[in-house]
Design a protein around this motif. Structure first.
Motif, PDB file in Angstrom:
ATOM      1  N   THR A 184      -0.752  17.981  31.082  1.00 30.30           N
ATOM      2  CA  THR A 184      -1.907  17.172  31.541  1.00 30.30           C
ATOM      3  C   THR A 184      -2.393  17.325  32.692  1.00 30.30           C
ATOM      4  O   THR A 184      -1.761  18.140  33.578  1.00 30.30           O
ATOM      5  N   SER A 185      -3.355  16.104  33.222  1.00 29.46           N
ATOM      6  CA  SER A 185      -3.710  16.397  34.777  1.00 29.46           C
ATOM      7  C   SER A 185      -2.436  16.092  35.582  1.00 29.46           C
ATOM      8  O   SER A 185      -2.483  16.582  36.626  1.00 29.46           O
ATOM      9  N   GLY A 186      -1.675  15.188  35.298  1.00 24.95           N
ATOM     10  CA  GLY A 186      -0.298  15.064  35.904  1.00 24.95           C
ATOM     11  C   GLY A 186       0.913  15.549  35.262  1.00 24.95           C
ATOM     12  O   GLY A 186       0.758  15.866  33.937  1.00 24.95           O
ATOM     13  N   SER A 187       1.995  15.500  35.964  1.00 23.11           N
ATOM     14  CA  SER A 187       3.162  15.991  35.346  1.00 23.11           C
ATOM     15  C   SER A 187       4.404  15.195  35.342  1.00 23.11           C
ATOM     16  O   SER A 187       4.622  14.340  36.312  1.00 23.11           O
ATOM     17  N   GLY A 188       5.214  15.100  34.092  1.00 23.69           N
ATOM     18  CA  GLY A 188       6.509  14.229  34.183  1.00 23.69           C
ATOM     19  C   GLY A 188       7.505  15.142  34.623  1.00 23.69           C
ATOM     20  O   GLY A 188       8.670  14.476  34.703  1.00 23.69           O
ATOM     21  N   ASP A 189       7.392  16.246  34.801  1.00 21.39           N
ATOM     22  CA  ASP A 189       8.208  17.130  35.797  1.00 21.39           C
ATOM     23  C   ASP A 189       8.143  17.089  37.205  1.00 21.39           C
ATOM     24  O   ASP A 189       6.960  17.199  37.605  1.00 21.39           O
ATOM     25  N   THR A 190       9.152  16.957  37.891  1.00 27.40           N
ATOM     26  CA  THR A 190       9.115  17.365  39.349  1.00 27.40           C
ATOM     27  C   THR A 190      10.287  17.930  39.765  1.00 27.40           C
ATOM     28  O   THR A 190      11.395  17.756  39.030  1.00 27.40           O
ATOM     29  N   PHE A 191      10.207  18.332  41.062  1.00 30.23           N
ATOM     30  CA  PHE A 191      11.618  18.807  41.691  1.00 30.23           C
ATOM     31  C   PHE A 191      11.299  19.016  43.051  1.00 30.23           C
ATOM     32  O   PHE A 191      10.201  18.832  43.567  1.00 30.23           O
ATOM     33  N   ASN A 192      12.449  19.127  43.868  1.00 30.34           N
ATOM     34  CA  ASN A 192      12.387  19.299  45.370  1.00 30.34           C
ATOM     35  C   ASN A 192      13.535  19.964  45.906  1.00 30.34           C
ATOM     36  O   ASN A 192      14.722  20.166  45.075  1.00 30.34           O
ATOM     37  N   PHE A 193      13.525  20.246  47.156  1.00 31.94           N
ATOM     38  CA  PHE A 193      14.642  21.136  47.727  1.00 31.94           C
ATOM     39  C   PHE A 193      14.465  20.601  49.257  1.00 31.94           C
ATOM     40  O   PHE A 193      13.416  20.943  49.890  1.00 31.94           O
ATOM     41  N   PHE A 194      15.715  20.010  50.026  1.00 28.27           N
ATOM     42  CA  PHE A 194      15.520  19.680  51.297  1.00 28.27           C
ATOM     43  C   PHE A 194      16.530  19.644  51.975  1.00 28.27           C
ATOM     44  O   PHE A 194      17.818  19.590  51.447  1.00 28.27           O
ATOM     45  N   ARG A 195      16.676  19.385  53.371  1.00 31.30           N
ATOM     46  CA  ARG A 195      17.632  19.571  54.353  1.00 31.30           C
ATOM     47  C   ARG A 195      18.250  18.013  54.336  1.00 31.30           C
ATOM     48  O   ARG A 195      17.466  16.983  54.498  1.00 31.30           O
ATOM     49  N   LEU A 196      19.347  17.798  54.035  1.00 32.48           N
ATOM     50  CA  LEU A 196      20.084  16.632  53.987  1.00 32.48           C
ATOM     51  C   LEU A 196      20.725  16.534  55.513  1.00 32.48           C
ATOM     52  O   LEU A 196      20.659  15.228  55.897  1.00 32.48           O
ATOM     53  N   ASP A 197      21.326  17.333  55.969  1.00 29.92           N
ATOM     54  CA  ASP A 197      21.916  17.494  57.492  1.00 29.92           C
ATOM     55  C   ASP A 197      22.153  18.719  57.875  1.00 29.92           C
ATOM     56  O   ASP A 197      21.756  19.843  57.314  1.00 29.92           O
ATOM     57  N   GLU A 198      22.854  19.052  58.849  1.00 30.10           N
ATOM     58  CA  GLU A 198      23.148  20.432  59.586  1.00 30.10           C
ATOM     59  C   GLU A 198      23.798  21.216  58.680  1.00 30.10           C
ATOM     60  O   GLU A 198      23.577  22.398  58.666  1.00 30.10           O
ATOM     61  N   SER A 199      24.537  20.710  57.624  1.00 34.20           N
ATOM     62  CA  SER A 199      25.336  21.557  56.643  1.00 34.20           C
ATOM     63  C   SER A 199      25.223  21.610  55.335  1.00 34.20           C
ATOM     64  O   SER A 199      25.874  21.719  54.436  1.00 34.20           O
ATOM     65  N   HIS A 200      24.198  20.422  54.992  1.00 38.71           N
ATOM     66  CA  HIS A 200      23.947  20.211  53.468  1.00 38.71           C
ATOM     67  C   HIS A 200      22.548  20.458  53.116  1.00 38.71           C
ATOM     68  O   HIS A 200      21.562  20.041  53.875  1.00 38.71           O
ATOM     69  N   VAL A 201      22.341  20.875  51.864  1.00 40.80           N
ATOM     70  CA  VAL A 201      20.926  20.720  51.253  1.00 40.80           C
ATOM     71  C   VAL A 201      21.016  20.284  49.994  1.00 40.80           C
ATOM     72  O   VAL A 201      21.929  20.532  49.068  1.00 40.80           O
ATOM     73  N   GLY A 202      19.997  19.591  49.715  1.00 37.57           N
ATOM     74  CA  GLY A 202      19.951  18.876  48.329  1.00 37.57           C
ATOM     75  C   GLY A 202      18.693  19.353  47.638  1.00 37.57           C
ATOM     76  O   GLY A 202      17.781  20.230  48.064  1.00 37.57           O
ATOM     77  N   PHE A 203      18.735  19.187  46.193  1.00 33.43           N
ATOM     78  CA  PHE A 203      17.948  19.852  45.117  1.00 33.43           C
ATOM     79  C   PHE A 203      17.833  18.784  44.135  1.00 33.43           C
ATOM     80  O   PHE A 203      19.035  18.271  43.877  1.00 33.43           O
ATOM     81  N   HIS A 204      16.890  18.655  43.365  1.00 28.07           N
ATOM     82  CA  HIS A 204      16.822  17.954  42.045  1.00 28.07           C
ATOM     83  C   HIS A 204      15.775  18.605  41.228  1.00 28.07           C
ATOM     84  O   HIS A 204      14.793  19.226  41.423  1.00 28.07           O
ATOM     85  N   ILE A 205      15.726  18.400  40.096  1.00 27.03           N
ATOM     86  CA  ILE A 205      14.752  18.649  38.904  1.00 27.03           C
ATOM     87  C   ILE A 205      14.771  17.483  38.024  1.00 27.03           C
ATOM     88  O   ILE A 205      16.006  16.927  37.645  1.00 27.03           O
ATOM     89  N   ILE A 206      13.522  16.956  37.626  1.00 23.51           N
ATOM     90  CA  ILE A 206      13.754  15.833  36.993  1.00 23.51           C
ATOM     91  C   ILE A 206      12.563  15.855  35.768  1.00 23.51           C
ATOM     92  O   ILE A 206      11.274  16.644  36.148  1.00 23.51           O
ATOM     93  N   ASP A 207      12.794  15.502  34.528  1.00 23.14           N
ATOM     94  CA  ASP A 207      11.638  15.540  33.514  1.00 23.14           C
ATOM     95  C   ASP A 207      11.469  14.392  32.831  1.00 23.14           C
ATOM     96  O   ASP A 207      12.601  13.773  32.205  1.00 23.14           O
ATOM     97  N   VAL A 208      10.589  13.287  33.227  1.00 26.54           N
ATOM     98  CA  VAL A 208      10.570  12.007  32.551  1.00 26.54           C
ATOM     99  C   VAL A 208       9.878  12.239  31.223  1.00 26.54           C
ATOM    100  O   VAL A 208       8.927  12.903  30.830  1.00 26.54           O
TER     101      VAL A 208
END
Length: 388
Positions: free
Chosen positions: A169-193
């Motif tokens: 639809t116009s909006g999504s129940g799915d979302t995801f991201n990929f980001f720096r947590l600190d100098e040596s760690h990266v986080g990521f997620h995927i979500i389905d509402v």
């Protein structure tokens, strides 16, 4: 209001013209349905009063043809007839007529029918305006939601990402991201509402905000620690456990969700990955076959006592990790067959030689061809992480 009179009897047509003009309406008049359709296509006709029986085609045919035009505005149709059987009224309404009046015409009754139709058209106009406002707001909300997604082909600490998203639809129940947590760690997620529409899209946007890192204060992903200089990272199971505590379903909130959260340690080259009811991710080691990463717990929000554990992966240069929603695996073809996890695994193996941007392009074509278009009953999302 513009009224079109379709009547082959000259005397009746002239009488209708005089009364309709007297009542203060703009009118057009013709004696056949072909001329009527030509006027409807060139003028914004709001109401049609048509005789049933005419040379060259009857009023029910005209009603069907007007409805088939799918005009951007509503046209109110009144059928006029001398036919007595009530079955004719049913036939007329089935053809698309809004109202029905019998001959001989009583012009007071005709005036009342016109005023009733005018009220319907006024309500339709208000409804159209309301829908336009809602659609505009939904479009703005969708753009805001899209702005929360990572930049395709971006790279953080030697890890690249690309992705595909088709909201149902116009909006999504799915979302995801990929980001720096600190100098040596990266986080990521995927979500389905669970579910579709505005409520699911709002929930996914809230979760996306919560899952965004903030290096200046404690949050869901980090916490103050006396043992660490500023903060410590929460493990993937701890993050999902906290979400499960805060987003329990009840009578006011029935939107549980599935998700995967992972923390990548770029020094030890490991991935701490926790799965909560989400489709199993696919890990593609360089030079080895793709494999499903099995494990995890219940969807978030189902029961408060749910526990979560993580899977530890070691990665090397050239390895890839695929995250996806069940909108892909449960996508039905035109014949009703599901796309399936095995077909996706086969695709991952077959496209391993391509750049991840090319893989996204290929899955886009494949899933659209499978579905027979870009309309999906469920949100479709796929994320690829490539390790350098």
């Amino acid at each position: 209001m513009r009224i079109l009179i379709v009547e082959d009897n000259l005397l009746t047509r002239v009488m209708m013209e005089r009364y309709i003009e007297k009542w203060g309406y703009t009118f057009y008049s013709v004696d056949n349905i072909n001329s009527a359709l030509a006027l409807i296509l060139t003028e914004k006709i709001q109401m049609v009063i048509t005789d049933w029986i005419m040379p060259g085609g009857n009023g029910t045919v005209l009603c069907q043809q007007v409805r088939a035009l799918k005009l951007p505005f509503y046209t109110y149709l009144i059928l006029v007839t001398s036919l007595e059987d009530s079955q004719y009224a049913v036939e007329g309404m089935d053809a698309g007529a809004d109202d029905f009046i019998r001959k001989p015409l009583h012009f007071d009754e005709l005036h009342a029918r016109i005023k009733a139709g005018k009220r319907v058209l006024a309500l339709e106009k208000k409804l159209t305006e309301a829908i336009e406002i809602i659609n505009r707001d939904l479009s703005l909300a969708a753009n805001m939601q899209h702005s929360l997604l990572p930049i395709a082909t971006s790279n953080i600490q030697g890890i690249s990402i690309d992705w595909l998203l088709y909201p149902s639809t116009s909006g999504s129940g799915d979302t995801f991201n990929f980001f720096r947590l600190d100098e040596s760690h990266v986080g990521f997620h995927i979500i389905d509402v669970a579910g579709h529409g505005i409520a699911s899209a709002m929930q996914s946007s809230i979760l996306s905000r919560l899952m965004s890192p903030d290096t200046t204060c404690s949050n869901l992903l980090k916490f103050s620690s006396p043992e660490a200089p500023y903060y410590a990272l929460r493990s993937a199971p701890a993050v999902i456990t906290n979400l499960n505590q805060d987003f329990q379903t009840d009578v006011n909130n029935i939107l549980f969700f599935t998700m995967i959260y992972g923390v990548i340690d770029t020094i030890s080259r490991t991935i701490d990955l926790c799965q909560a009811g989400h489709p199993y991710p696919i890990f593609l080691p360089s030079g080895k076959p793709a494999e499903f990463i099995i494990g995890g717990g219940l969807p978030v929000g189902v029961i408060i006592e749910a526990t979560y554990q993580s899977v530890q992966l070691n990665y090397n240069s050239g390895d890839r990790l695929f995250l996806y929603s069940d909108g892909i695996t449960e996508c039905e073809s035109v014949s009703g067959e599901m796309f399936g996890a095995e077909r996706l695994q086969w695709f991952v193996n077959e496209t391993r030689h391509l750049k991840i941007s090319e893989v996204i392009s290929q899955i886009n074509e494949l899933i659209s061809s499978w579905r027979g278009g870009n309309y999906f009953e469920d949100d479709v999302s796929l994320v690829i992480l490539e390790f350098c």
